[in-house]
Design a protein around this motif. Sequence first.
Motif, PDB file in Angstrom:
ATOM      1  N   UNK A 228      -9.717   9.046  -4.459  1.00  0.00           N
ATOM      2  CA  UNK A 228     -10.135   9.915  -5.564  1.00  0.00           C
ATOM      3  C   UNK A 228      -9.699   9.316  -6.889  1.00  0.00           C
ATOM      4  N   UNK A 229      -9.992   8.018  -7.038  1.00  0.00           N
ATOM      5  CA  UNK A 229      -9.768   7.225  -8.254  1.00  0.00           C
ATOM      6  C   UNK A 229      -8.308   6.856  -8.482  1.00  0.00           C
TER       7      UNK A 229
ATOM      8  N   UNK B  52     -10.071 -12.943  -3.454  1.00  0.00           N
ATOM      9  CA  UNK B  52     -10.201 -11.512  -3.666  1.00  0.00           C
ATOM     10  C   UNK B  52      -8.843 -10.867  -3.958  1.00  0.00           C
ATOM     11  N   UNK B  53      -8.862  -9.845  -4.792  1.00  0.00           N
ATOM     12  CA  UNK B  53      -7.692  -8.994  -5.022  1.00  0.00           C
ATOM     13  C   UNK B  53      -8.256  -7.583  -5.169  1.00  0.00           C
ATOM     14  N   UNK B  54      -8.062  -6.763  -4.150  1.00  0.00           N
ATOM     15  CA  UNK B  54      -8.684  -5.446  -4.140  1.00  0.00           C
ATOM     16  C   UNK B  54      -7.743  -4.445  -3.485  1.00  0.00           C
ATOM     17  N   UNK B  55      -8.014  -3.175  -3.745  1.00  0.00           N
ATOM     18  CA  UNK B  55      -7.205  -2.127  -3.139  1.00  0.00           C
ATOM     19  C   UNK B  55      -8.046  -0.881  -2.950  1.00  0.00           C
TER      20      UNK B  55
ATOM     21  N   UNK C 157      -8.932  -6.889 -10.409  1.00  0.00           N
ATOM     22  CA  UNK C 157      -8.673  -6.093  -9.215  1.00  0.00           C
ATOM     23  C   UNK C 157      -9.864  -5.181  -8.936  1.00  0.00           C
ATOM     24  N   UNK C 158     -10.370  -5.261  -7.716  1.00  0.00           N
ATOM     25  CA  UNK C 158     -11.496  -4.433  -7.309  1.00  0.00           C
ATOM     26  C   UNK C 158     -10.974  -3.157  -6.655  1.00  0.00           C
TER      27      UNK C 158
ATOM     28  N   UNK D 298      -4.248  -2.765   0.617  1.00  0.00           N
ATOM     29  CA  UNK D 298      -4.721  -3.735  -0.366  1.00  0.00           C
ATOM     30  C   UNK D 298      -5.151  -4.990   0.376  1.00  0.00           C
ATOM     31  N   UNK D 299      -5.947  -5.824  -0.293  1.00  0.00           N
ATOM     32  CA  UNK D 299      -6.341  -7.101   0.291  1.00  0.00           C
ATOM     33  C   UNK D 299      -6.093  -8.208  -0.735  1.00  0.00           C
TER      34      UNK D 299
END
Length: 226
Positions: free
Chosen positions: A147-148, A140-143, A185-186, A154-155
């Motif tokens: 509000x966009x 996973x690569x997400x943050x 990136x999620x 982050x993860x």
Amino acid sequence: MVKAMKRKVSMIVLAAGCGSRMGAPKALLRLPMGTSLLEHHVLTMAQATQTTKAAARGSEDPVEIIVVLGASADRARPLIPESARVVENPDFATGMGSSLQVGLRAVAADTEAAIVTLVDLPDTPAEAYRRLLEHSGTEVLARCTWNATPGHPVIIGRELIPRAIAACHDETGAKDLFRELSSQVLGIECGDLLPLGVSGNSDVDTAAEAQAHGLIVPTTGMSDHA
């Protein structure tokens, strides 16, 4: 609902900087009632993991909390709950990138993913961490987005941690990795978790900004040593 995790997730607070614009290390900031900002972060993370711990199967401790210290580490260490593990960055003066490297290298061998936040982001609610935990995985690569607008926490999945470490330099952290892998990136929207007009990206870099957040700045000055 947060899914059950079979492996550990590391949650990292980067708090090693000397706070040159603040006039004191941010790790020494306190809330109005006297609680340290570091303790606030650790307790918020712990609150976020309660559902995870209750749901976990086959793991006694599926989450660890790591705090990276540097400047004034001797004064900051007593402000951190014993439930968190402290590691020190002797090269904190080179910038945040080295602190992220220290934090990521400290994660447990069975870590599935690492969640990273910065000490100068006091408004992050526990639910933001829960939303990241729902997407935990080795690739996973997400943050969180507010509000966009992309921001922290982050993860980073286990398989991407070596690349994140390699991407760190100066003050940039792992920005290059997120830029390189931007298509995967999620973004996890969390703006609905805060009052209207408040952003999770609002950091505290100066004494005036800290006071505007209701934080107490230590009366003593900066420390150039750990």
